[in-house]
Design an enzyme around this catalytic site. Structure first.
Site, PDB file in Angstrom:
ATOM      1  N   HIS A   1      -7.649   3.509  20.303  1.00  0.00           N
ATOM      2  CA  HIS A   1      -6.870   4.625  20.883  1.00  0.00           C
ATOM      3  C   HIS A   1      -7.115   5.037  22.269  1.00  0.00           C
ATOM      4  O   HIS A   1      -6.229   4.581  23.254  1.00  0.00           O
ATOM      5  CB  HIS A   1      -6.766   5.834  20.220  1.00  0.00           C
ATOM      6  CG  HIS A   1      -6.526   5.592  18.620  1.00  0.00           C
ATOM      7  ND1 HIS A   1      -5.683   4.756  18.114  1.00  0.00           N
ATOM      8  CD2 HIS A   1      -6.947   6.417  17.438  1.00  0.00           C
ATOM      9  CE1 HIS A   1      -5.665   4.986  16.924  1.00  0.00           C
ATOM     10  NE2 HIS A   1      -6.522   5.889  16.414  1.00  0.00           N
TER      11      HIS A   1
ATOM     12  N   LYS B   1       2.060   8.000   2.503  1.00  0.00           N
ATOM     13  CA  LYS B   1       2.401   9.042   2.045  1.00  0.00           C
ATOM     14  C   LYS B   1       2.671  10.102   3.124  1.00  0.00           C
ATOM     15  O   LYS B   1       3.702  10.796   3.328  1.00  0.00           O
ATOM     16  CB  LYS B   1       1.398   9.609   0.887  1.00  0.00           C
ATOM     17  CG  LYS B   1       1.895  10.961   0.334  1.00  0.00           C
ATOM     18  CD  LYS B   1       1.022  11.375  -0.702  1.00  0.00           C
ATOM     19  CE  LYS B   1       0.655  12.923  -1.134  1.00  0.00           C
ATOM     20  NZ  LYS B   1      -0.201  13.274  -1.763  1.00  0.00           N
TER      21      LYS B   1
ATOM     22  N   GLY C   1       1.052  -1.212   0.096  1.00  0.00           N
ATOM     23  CA  GLY C   1      -0.195   0.012   0.274  1.00  0.00           C
ATOM     24  C   GLY C   1       0.804   1.388  -0.361  1.00  0.00           C
ATOM     25  O   GLY C   1       0.524   2.204   0.470  1.00  0.00           O
TER      26      GLY C   1
ATOM     27  N   GLU D   1     -11.027  16.541  17.406  1.00  0.00           N
ATOM     28  CA  GLU D   1     -10.402  17.058  16.323  1.00  0.00           C
ATOM     29  C   GLU D   1     -11.256  18.112  15.724  1.00  0.00           C
ATOM     30  O   GLU D   1     -12.347  18.120  15.814  1.00  0.00           O
ATOM     31  CB  GLU D   1     -10.499  15.740  15.413  1.00  0.00           C
ATOM     32  CG  GLU D   1      -9.585  14.599  15.646  1.00  0.00           C
ATOM     33  CD  GLU D   1      -9.655  13.437  14.910  1.00  0.00           C
ATOM     34  OE1 GLU D   1      -8.670  13.402  14.137  1.00  0.00           O
ATOM     35  OE2 GLU D   1     -10.573  12.639  14.967  1.00  0.00           O
TER      36      GLU D   1
ATOM     37  N   TYR E   1      -1.524   5.434  18.651  1.00  0.00           N
ATOM     38  CA  TYR E   1      -1.590   6.305  19.854  1.00  0.00           C
ATOM     39  C   TYR E   1      -0.618   5.676  20.590  1.00  0.00           C
ATOM     40  O   TYR E   1      -0.152   6.575  21.719  1.00  0.00           O
ATOM     41  CB  TYR E   1      -2.847   6.309  20.673  1.00  0.00           C
ATOM     42  CG  TYR E   1      -3.697   7.660  20.058  1.00  0.00           C
ATOM     43  CD1 TYR E   1      -3.785   7.696  18.725  1.00  0.00           C
ATOM     44  CD2 TYR E   1      -3.928   8.644  20.942  1.00  0.00           C
ATOM     45  CE1 TYR E   1      -4.242   8.981  18.138  1.00  0.00           C
ATOM     46  CE2 TYR E   1      -4.531   9.812  20.532  1.00  0.00           C
ATOM     47  CZ  TYR E   1      -4.473  10.234  19.328  1.00  0.00           C
ATOM     48  OH  TYR E   1      -4.909  11.207  18.754  1.00  0.00           O
TER      49      TYR E   1
ATOM     50  N   ARG F   1      -8.339  21.176  18.132  1.00  0.00           N
ATOM     51  CA  ARG F   1      -7.679  19.854  18.085  1.00  0.00           C
ATOM     52  C   ARG F   1      -6.608  19.571  19.532  1.00  0.00           C
ATOM     53  O   ARG F   1      -5.828  20.610  19.615  1.00  0.00           O
ATOM     54  CB  ARG F   1      -6.645  19.691  16.897  1.00  0.00           C
ATOM     55  CG  ARG F   1      -6.079  18.520  16.480  1.00  0.00           C
ATOM     56  CD  ARG F   1      -5.273  18.562  15.239  1.00  0.00           C
ATOM     57  NE  ARG F   1      -4.653  17.089  15.072  1.00  0.00           N
ATOM     58  CZ  ARG F   1      -3.757  16.699  14.237  1.00  0.00           C
ATOM     59  NH1 ARG F   1      -3.222  18.048  13.354  1.00  0.00           N
ATOM     60  NH2 ARG F   1      -3.431  15.659  13.946  1.00  0.00           N
TER      61      ARG F   1
HETATM   62  C1  BG6 Z   1      -7.240   7.422  13.285  1.00  0.00           C
HETATM   63  C2  BG6 Z   1      -8.549   7.749  12.923  1.00  0.00           C
HETATM   64  O1  BG6 Z   1      -7.048   6.338  13.619  1.00  0.00           O
HETATM   65  O2  BG6 Z   1      -6.890   8.658  14.016  1.00  0.00           O
HETATM   66  C3  BG6 Z   1      -8.969   8.874  12.380  1.00  0.00           C
HETATM   67  O3  BG6 Z   1      -8.961   6.707  11.825  1.00  0.00           O
HETATM   68  C4  BG6 Z   1      -8.475  10.005  13.343  1.00  0.00           C
HETATM   69  O4  BG6 Z   1     -10.460   9.365  12.294  1.00  0.00           O
HETATM   70  C5  BG6 Z   1      -6.991   9.817  13.654  1.00  0.00           C
HETATM   71  O5  BG6 Z   1      -8.483  11.509  12.640  1.00  0.00           O
HETATM   72  C6  BG6 Z   1      -6.299  10.882  14.594  1.00  0.00           C
HETATM   73  O6  BG6 Z   1      -4.979  10.706  14.789  1.00  0.00           O
HETATM   74  P1  BG6 Z   1      -4.269  11.853  15.179  1.00  0.00           P
HETATM   75  O7  BG6 Z   1      -2.736  11.244  15.170  1.00  0.00           O
HETATM   76  O8  BG6 Z   1      -4.210  12.926  14.173  1.00  0.00           O
HETATM   77  O9  BG6 Z   1      -4.382  12.086  16.464  1.00  0.00           O
END
Ligand code: BG6
Length: 789
Positions: A264, A36, A29, A240, A202, A362
């Protein structure tokens, strides 16, 4: 001493040796989004960290795309790779050039492609005279592609003897417990458990990865604090600002709970809640303690959650998935969940888990807020941060973003000065004016990483070093799904509250808890758009009162029904205690009464527990601590939460003389004597029964005469299902009760409910039809699914 030193030297040697040799990393992938955004950078970081330490590498980017397109894509990505800030540009360019040389694209579609890859790796090893250390296959592909790829790797692309195989898997790992189990079984047929690295990124976040080491290094200070006597609440938060636009086909199927809470936030929860292993770097010990924490989580009910959906989501789904205007999605994009951990350390401490898309900011953090038991005599103006016990006391693992903008560990100065590894964590410089969690930054001992690292870079390094504690084992995964699946099922038709998103959501999503229930703090005054609110909600229905078999029937949605039954039991208890000084309650086992027990468990104040005697209606012939034991259910869901005097608890004596339910041991007679000694006229104040799909009640079964009539108050019976041997109150004893409540829930009971409504007194065919208290009252409690189908 010398032997120990020699052994240590040998171990170090072996470890060093293990890193020698050649490692091939195959990124499946390789042209996708995740690759990416993070994975190529993570691989480059791995190369930067390990280059010159005795190991050689090759990186194979693989996908289904044609070789030309794939190579072009990869070339572009590799050009944009960055080095740590402290590396001089020339060195960075040199290393990036080497990395580019080592990285190639190849199309991997068929089994033959995998065979060819393996051959190429072997040829390269031979050509360069290298020993193979191992192969990493990173699956950054959708789960439906897992099985075919796994099969090909297993059959055609395993490394030779002496070299390791590590397959790295990305979520989603199933949709619920069953699908996760199926996926795990499938993967388990190709790979050993130790070969699989399930990523939860996480666990690679620096603040999350620091939770256990922090607890370990500050054991002395935390020993007395990390428990229910001192912790007021724990908040595990991931907010977020982005929404689900562009990925609604995934999001519609998963929603916020499956997307981030099941994985997470649950991982973070276990790191905070688990008992600290003696050796926190032992993956096995960490896993065992995590599993123990999972076992202590109290089951979630519908009322443990509040759900929301940002207003634009419905339209995004309709547009991206070409749905008609009439389509309304019920998928939550916001969830707040109240979790309780039922063990001595955490009993009574609320853990809030919350995540949402389209929020006002966020930020991610775990906040442990401690109780304040102090009164400070001086005026507030004279309170000094590191001395005043009246200022808030908190420990925060700040995962990232937010006002602070970087990961951090914060400890209120009035708690203790924490110890963190100085080579990787440094004190945060003062930022006048910055307030976090209600206090200026200067009120905290605040540490941030010396070198900020992306989660994927951290995890790549752990994969390379075989550090399994940062990954999700099969047991861990299934334990998490066991915890979440019942809640997800119960919320499947729940209508989420609409919120505008961003700052405009105001206080709409604030929530609070009462007992075990969570609810939005504010009533929703108006529906923002004609949204998913068209589906009926439980509150749209009144509790229905009618008759069933000529006795009162109370029917409602499950939650209201349970609440009503709990109210009625409490009222009966209060009346009985007022009149007779005690209340004798006989309870059934099995799964139906569990929500009722959990509801009763929250009634600490009004319920006269100190004067309540608890009896069992029936019991399975298994030891009392067996998970199948009805008494064990009573213990887990009720007894450990309320204060009933020990001598008022009356388990059935099914286990005597080291054996189970032997006639000669006269357990049934013993129980009958105990009842007759303590319960006036052997007449219980309340007996709670259920009804089986075959019409059985208590452990009185159709076509088995024991206990249906006669003089024996307690009998041994045989169930058609396992465990077969049972002990049960007899019908004549049940019918002496002042009140009998029969609780019937769920669609599966629909048929028997209809049938029993029509039959007369035929206990031999349907024992439940023999329930008719001679001078007491019978009340049926049925949920709509059991009653109306
Ligand atoms: C991912 C989720 O596991 O974690 C996403 O599928 C989410 O929906 C993302 O946006 C958030 O990760 P981070 O590292 O940006 O907090």
């Amino acid at each position: 001493m010398l032997t120990v030193a020699m052994c240590m030297a040998l171990v170090a040697c072996l470890q060093a040796q293990e890193l020698q040799g050649h490692v091939s990393v195959i990124l499946l992938g390789a042209t996708g989004d995740l690759a990416k955004k993070y994975l190529w950078q993570g691989l480059f970081q791995l190369y930067l960290d390990e280059v010159g330490k005795g190991c050689s590498f090759s990186f194979h980017g693989a996908a289904l795309t044609s070789t030309k397109q794939g190579q072009e894509f990869i070339t572009k990505v590799l050009e944009s790779l960055s080095c740590p800030e402290d590396m001089v540009p020339r060195r960075c360019a040199e290393l990036r050039g080497q990395f580019q040389q080592l990285s190639q694209y190849r199309r991997l579609r068929t089994n033959e492609d995998y065979m060819a890859l393996s051959k190429d790796i072997e040829a390269q090893l031979e050509h360069k005279g290298l020993r193979e250390a191992g192969r990493v296959f990173y699956f950054s592909v959708p789960p439906f592609a897992y099985a075919d790829i796994a099969r090909s790797i297993n059959s055609s692309c395993r490394p030779g003897p002496g070299a390791w195989l590590r397959v790295v898997l990305e979520k989603p790992f199933g949709h619920d417990h069953l699908s996760a189990q199926q996926l795990a079984t499938e993967l388990g047929s190709f790979f050993q458990e130790e070969e699989m690295y399930r990523v939860d990124h996480y666990l690679g976040k620096q603040a999350v990865a620091q939770i256990l080491p922090f607890r370990d290094q500050n054991r002395k200070a935390l020993d007395g604090l990390w428990n229910r006597h001192h912790v007021e609440r724990v908040e595990i938060i991931m907010k977020e600002t982005v929404d689900a636009g562009g990925r609604t086909s995934f999001y519609e199927e998963y929603g916020v709970i499956r997307d981030v809470l099941q994985n997470h936030l649950t991982e973070v929860l276990t790191l905070v809640a688990m008992e600290l292993p003696y050796n926190v770097s032992s993956s096995e010990a960490v896993l065992q303690h995590k599993l123990q924490a999972f076992r202590a989580l109290r089951g979630l009910q519908k009322g443990s959650a509040v759900l929301g959906q940002y207003q634009a989501y419905g339209e995004q789904v309709r547009r991206e998935q070409q749905k008609p205007d009439s389509f309304h999605s019920l998928t939550p994009t916001f969830a707040g969940i109240l979790v309780h951990v039922d063990n001595l350390r955490w009993e009574g401490v609320p853990f809030f888990l919350m995540s949402g898309k389209a929020m006002d900011e966020r930020v991610g953090y775990v906040r442990i807020l401690f109780r304040n038991q102090a009164y400070c005599a001086q005026n507030e103006k004279r309170w000094v941060a590191d001395q005043s016990q009246c200022l808030p006391r908190q420990i925060v693992f700040y995962i990232g973003h937010g006002e602070l903008g970087s990961p951090a560990v914060l400890v209120s100065r009035n708690l203790f000065r924490p110890s963190l590894p100085s080579e990787s964590w440094k004190e945060v410089e003062g930022r006048p004016g910055l307030h976090l969690f209600g206090r200026p930054l200067s009120d905290y001992y605040a540490y941030s990483p010396v070198r900020e690292q992306d989660a994927y870079s951290v995890l790549m390094s752990h994969i390379f070093h075989g550090r399994k504690d940062s990954f999700i084992t099969t047991e861990n995964l299934l334990a998490s799904w066991v915890f979440w699946t019942p809640l997800l099922d119960s919320l499947a038709h729940e209508v989420p509250r609409l919120y505008p998103g961003g700052a405009e959501s105001g206080h709409l999503l604030d929530f609070e808890f009462r007992g075990t229930q969570l609810r939005f703090s504010r009533q929703q005054l108006e529906q923002l758009v004609p949204g998913p609110g068209s589906a009926p909600k439980p509150s749209d229905f009144q509790v229905l009162r009618a008759k069933y078999r000529e006795s009162p029937l109370i029917s409602a949605w499950p939650e209201e029904l349970i609440a009503k039954l709990a109210d009625d039991i409490e009222a009966t208890a209060v009346r009985a205690v007022r009149r007779f000084g005690e209340f004798h309650l006989a309870l059934s086992g099995g799964s139906s009464p569990v929500p009722l027990l959990q509801q009763l468990a929250t009634r600490h104040y009004g319920f006269p527990w100190a004067h309540t005697h608890l009896w069992l209606v029936d019991e399975r012939c298994v030891p009392l601590r067996d998970p199948e034991s009805n008494f064990q259910g009573l213990q887990a869901h009720l007894l450990q939460h309320v204060r009933v005097p020990h001598y008022n608890v009356h388990p059935m004596p099914v286990h005597l003389h080291q054996r189970l339910c032997a006639e000669e041991d006269r357990g049934a007679q013993m129980y009958a004597s105990e009842i007759s000694a303590l319960v006036t006229n052997s007449s219980f104040d309340l007996v709670l029964l259920g009804m089986g799909t075959d019409g059985h009640t208590a452990s009185l079964f159709p076509q088995s005469p024991a206990g249906l009539e006669g003089t024996q108050p307690v009998v041994l019976t045989r169930s058609p299902s396992k465990p077969h041997q049972r002990m049960s109150l007899s019908l004549p004893l049940i019918n002496r009760a002042r009140k009998v409540a029969v609780l019937v829930m769920g669609r599966l009971k629909r048929e028997i409910t209809m049938l029993v409504s029509r039959v007369g007194h035929e206990p031999k065919k349907w024992p439940i039809s023999g329930v008719l208290p001679s001078s007491g009252q019978l009340v049926w409690y049925m949920d709509y699914e059991a009653f109306l189908g």
